[in-house]
Enzyme design. Structure first.
Site, PDB file in Angstrom:
ATOM      1  N   ASP A 252       8.345  -9.072   8.747  1.00  0.00           N
ATOM      2  CA  ASP A 252       8.463  -8.079   9.820  1.00  0.00           C
ATOM      3  C   ASP A 252       9.920  -7.636   9.829  1.00  0.00           C
ATOM      4  O   ASP A 252      10.806  -8.398  10.243  1.00  0.00           O
ATOM      5  CB  ASP A 252       8.062  -8.693  11.167  1.00  0.00           C
ATOM      6  CG  ASP A 252       8.114  -7.666  12.296  1.00  0.00           C
ATOM      7  OD1 ASP A 252       8.712  -6.577  12.102  1.00  0.00           O
ATOM      8  OD2 ASP A 252       7.570  -7.952  13.374  1.00  0.00           O
ATOM      9  N   VAL A 253      10.165  -6.420   9.376  1.00  0.00           N
ATOM     10  CA  VAL A 253      11.556  -5.982   9.215  1.00  0.00           C
ATOM     11  C   VAL A 253      12.314  -5.912  10.537  1.00  0.00           C
ATOM     12  O   VAL A 253      13.549  -5.873  10.538  1.00  0.00           O
ATOM     13  CB  VAL A 253      11.655  -4.618   8.486  1.00  0.00           C
ATOM     14  CG1 VAL A 253      11.163  -4.722   7.058  1.00  0.00           C
ATOM     15  CG2 VAL A 253      10.940  -3.511   9.254  1.00  0.00           C
TER      16      VAL A 253
ATOM     17  N   ARG B 268       0.848  -1.203   0.000  1.00  0.00           N
ATOM     18  CA  ARG B 268       0.000   0.000   0.000  1.00  0.00           C
ATOM     19  C   ARG B 268       0.880   1.248   0.000  1.00  0.00           C
ATOM     20  O   ARG B 268       2.094   1.180   0.195  1.00  0.00           O
ATOM     21  CB  ARG B 268      -0.941   0.005   1.194  1.00  0.00           C
ATOM     22  CG  ARG B 268      -0.270   0.371   2.497  1.00  0.00           C
ATOM     23  CD  ARG B 268      -1.277   0.477   3.649  1.00  0.00           C
ATOM     24  NE  ARG B 268      -0.645   1.074   4.808  1.00  0.00           N
ATOM     25  CZ  ARG B 268      -0.961   0.789   6.066  1.00  0.00           C
ATOM     26  NH1 ARG B 268      -1.903  -0.089   6.332  1.00  0.00           N
ATOM     27  NH2 ARG B 268      -0.345   1.392   7.064  1.00  0.00           N
TER      28      ARG B 268
ATOM     29  N   TYR C 123       9.834   9.981  15.198  1.00  0.00           N
ATOM     30  CA  TYR C 123       9.884   9.830  13.736  1.00  0.00           C
ATOM     31  C   TYR C 123      10.956  10.737  13.145  1.00  0.00           C
ATOM     32  O   TYR C 123      11.761  10.309  12.308  1.00  0.00           O
ATOM     33  CB  TYR C 123       8.515  10.157  13.145  1.00  0.00           C
ATOM     34  CG  TYR C 123       8.419   9.979  11.647  1.00  0.00           C
ATOM     35  CD1 TYR C 123       8.141   8.733  11.093  1.00  0.00           C
ATOM     36  CD2 TYR C 123       8.604  11.052  10.785  1.00  0.00           C
ATOM     37  CE1 TYR C 123       8.047   8.574   9.716  1.00  0.00           C
ATOM     38  CE2 TYR C 123       8.513  10.900   9.407  1.00  0.00           C
ATOM     39  CZ  TYR C 123       8.233   9.657   8.875  1.00  0.00           C
ATOM     40  OH  TYR C 123       8.145   9.493   7.512  1.00  0.00           O
TER      41      TYR C 123
HETATM   42  P1  NDP Z   1       1.794   3.482   5.124  1.00  0.00           P
HETATM   43  O1  NDP Z   1       1.459   3.521   6.565  1.00  0.00           O
HETATM   44  O2  NDP Z   1       0.704   3.611   4.113  1.00  0.00           O
HETATM   45  O3  NDP Z   1       2.590   2.130   4.791  1.00  0.00           O
HETATM   46  C1  NDP Z   1       3.559   1.635   5.653  1.00  0.00           C
HETATM   47  C2  NDP Z   1       3.888   0.225   5.195  1.00  0.00           C
HETATM   48  O4  NDP Z   1       4.947  -0.276   6.034  1.00  0.00           O
HETATM   49  C3  NDP Z   1       2.716  -0.726   5.336  1.00  0.00           C
HETATM   50  O5  NDP Z   1       2.666  -1.570   4.207  1.00  0.00           O
HETATM   51  C4  NDP Z   1       3.063  -1.526   6.581  1.00  0.00           C
HETATM   52  O6  NDP Z   1       2.477  -2.832   6.518  1.00  0.00           O
HETATM   53  C5  NDP Z   1       4.581  -1.560   6.474  1.00  0.00           C
HETATM   54  N1  NDP Z   1       5.241  -1.847   7.746  1.00  0.00           N
HETATM   55  C6  NDP Z   1       5.117  -1.178   8.921  1.00  0.00           C
HETATM   56  N2  NDP Z   1       5.825  -1.789   9.870  1.00  0.00           N
HETATM   57  C7  NDP Z   1       6.426  -2.870   9.296  1.00  0.00           C
HETATM   58  C8  NDP Z   1       7.265  -3.913   9.749  1.00  0.00           C
HETATM   59  N3  NDP Z   1       7.672  -3.981  11.034  1.00  0.00           N
HETATM   60  N4  NDP Z   1       7.702  -4.844   8.878  1.00  0.00           N
HETATM   61  C9  NDP Z   1       7.310  -4.796   7.570  1.00  0.00           C
HETATM   62  N5  NDP Z   1       6.502  -3.854   7.083  1.00  0.00           N
HETATM   63  C10 NDP Z   1       6.056  -2.903   7.930  1.00  0.00           C
HETATM   64  O7  NDP Z   1       2.901   4.616   4.945  1.00  0.00           O
HETATM   65  P2  NDP Z   1       3.534   5.370   3.683  1.00  0.00           P
HETATM   66  O8  NDP Z   1       3.311   4.639   2.428  1.00  0.00           O
HETATM   67  O9  NDP Z   1       3.154   6.786   3.803  1.00  0.00           O
HETATM   68  O10 NDP Z   1       5.078   5.307   4.107  1.00  0.00           O
HETATM   69  C11 NDP Z   1       6.057   4.534   3.439  1.00  0.00           C
HETATM   70  C12 NDP Z   1       7.414   5.099   3.797  1.00  0.00           C
HETATM   71  O11 NDP Z   1       7.494   6.454   3.346  1.00  0.00           O
HETATM   72  C13 NDP Z   1       7.696   5.150   5.307  1.00  0.00           C
HETATM   73  O12 NDP Z   1       9.049   4.855   5.556  1.00  0.00           O
HETATM   74  C14 NDP Z   1       7.410   6.600   5.659  1.00  0.00           C
HETATM   75  O13 NDP Z   1       8.091   7.007   6.815  1.00  0.00           O
HETATM   76  C15 NDP Z   1       7.915   7.294   4.416  1.00  0.00           C
HETATM   77  N6  NDP Z   1       7.417   8.646   4.215  1.00  0.00           N
HETATM   78  C16 NDP Z   1       6.077   8.893   4.066  1.00  0.00           C
HETATM   79  C17 NDP Z   1       5.628  10.187   3.854  1.00  0.00           C
HETATM   80  C18 NDP Z   1       4.193  10.509   3.668  1.00  0.00           C
HETATM   81  O14 NDP Z   1       3.838  11.728   3.669  1.00  0.00           O
HETATM   82  N7  NDP Z   1       3.293   9.543   3.488  1.00  0.00           N
HETATM   83  C19 NDP Z   1       6.567  11.315   3.803  1.00  0.00           C
HETATM   84  C20 NDP Z   1       7.956  10.945   3.968  1.00  0.00           C
HETATM   85  C21 NDP Z   1       8.344   9.654   4.165  1.00  0.00           C
HETATM   86  P3  NDP Z   1       2.129  -3.717   7.843  1.00  0.00           P
HETATM   87  O15 NDP Z   1       1.546  -2.784   8.854  1.00  0.00           O
HETATM   88  O16 NDP Z   1       1.171  -4.763   7.343  1.00  0.00           O
HETATM   89  O17 NDP Z   1       3.435  -4.328   8.289  1.00  0.00           O
END
Ligand code: NDP
Length: 256
Positions: A69-70, A21, A163
């Site tokens: 799970d990273v 996503r 963060y």
């Molecule tokens: P979302 O919350 O939509 O997606 C986050 C994704 O990370 C999910 O698929 C989630 O899946 C996964 N995730 C979270 N924890 C873990 C874990 N422990 N192991 C594996 N997967 C994990 O966020 P965004 O798409 O917005 O963010 C993606 C990246 O972009 C992040 O690093 C965020 O910090 C960065 N970012 C986002 C911005 C924004 O404005 N949206 C701006 C700047 C940076 P699940 O929970 O199923 O594990």
């Protein structure tokens, strides 16, 4: 090679964490459209498998969805093994998985602080280390870390101290690994997005508009597909002289 051929990822395999996503899905789609086969993984295995099936049918690439799970080294090892099982190789890692909590510093509980650093920093570190062990034996690879403009600014009006600090760590770990692994033909770069419409960032919330949108030079947020081309670029030979770079893509937000 022509300019466009340098962006091709044909014959390469990438892992995208959090790839079902938001930004991760846009990165996965972009890499697949550029020719890469993929493993996408997150804690939600079902969502990862469903997104993989969709991406495979849309792009014609091999796309495997796995539980990942990273924060777990074993889980990261399994993701690398899944790439090798499915395609016989691994060339690219996109460390996209991340988490964020909005809370004033005095109210941040330890479990939230730990979740942010375990995911955004330690998770990225563990998968990078596991992948690099493979890359060294295979002759090289590229890592693209997803940082944030929050590494360089303090966002308003919401507070998110863990963060912000975690993304500063991502940017400097990017530089550190780039320096250390360059002799192994491993490039490590990062992108630092501004506000992007995903579940993490409630960009349409009217309470946030004054600071998030009106204050920005372009006065809008991004869609995930506007960040994806830079990830394809950093993953490809088109960026072959770049390592340790952090590419800010924020519509000018950090200029003010
Ligand atoms: P979302 O919350 O939509 O997606 C986050 C994704 O990370 C999910 O698929 C989630 O899946 C996964 N995730 C979270 N924890 C873990 C874990 N422990 N192991 C594996 N997967 C994990 O966020 P965004 O798409 O917005 O963010 C993606 C990246 O972009 C992040 O690093 C965020 O910090 C960065 N970012 C986002 C911005 C924004 O404005 N949206 C701006 C700047 C940076 P699940 O929970 O199923 O594990």
């Amino acid at each position: 090679m022509s300019i466009l051929q340098q962006f091709s990822l044909a014959g390469r395999t990438a892992i995208v964490t959090g790839g079902y996503r938001g930004l991760g899905l846009a990165f996965a789609r972009g890499l697949a459209e550029a020719g890469a086969d993929l493993v996408i993984g997150a804690r939600n295995e079902e969502a990862s498998r469903e997104a993989a099936t969709t991406l495979a049918s849309e792009t014609g690439r091999t796309v495997v969805g796995v539980a990942l799970d990273v924060t777990s080294r074993d889980s990261n090892r399994a993701a690398v093994a899944a790439a090798l099982d499915a395609t016989g190789r691994l060339d690219i890692v996109v460390n996209n998985a991340g988490t964020c909590f909005h809370r004033p510093a005095l109210d941040v509980p330890d479990d939230e602080w730990d979740a942010v650093f375990d995911t955004n920093v330690a998770g990225l570190w563990k998968l990078s280390q596991v992948a690099a062990q493979h890359f060294i034996g295979a002759g090289g690879g590229t890592i693209v870390n997803i940082g944030s403009m929050s590494a360089d600014i303090v966002n308003r009006p919401q507070w998110q101290p863990a963060y912000n600090a975690s993304k500063a760590a991502v940017h400097h770990l990017t530089r550190s690994l780039a320096a250390e692994w360059a002799p192994h033909n491993i490039r490590v770069n990062a992108v630092a997005p501004g506000y992007v419409k995903t579940e993490m960032a409630p960009v349409d919330d009217p309470k946030l508009k004054a600071r998030w949108i009106d204050d920005a030079p372009m006065q809008r947020y991004a869609l995930p597909e506007e960040i994806a081309p830079a990830v394809v670029f950093l993953a490809s030979d088109a960026s072959r002289f770049m390592t340790g770079s952090v590419v800010t893509i924020d519509g000018g937000y950090t200029l003010f």
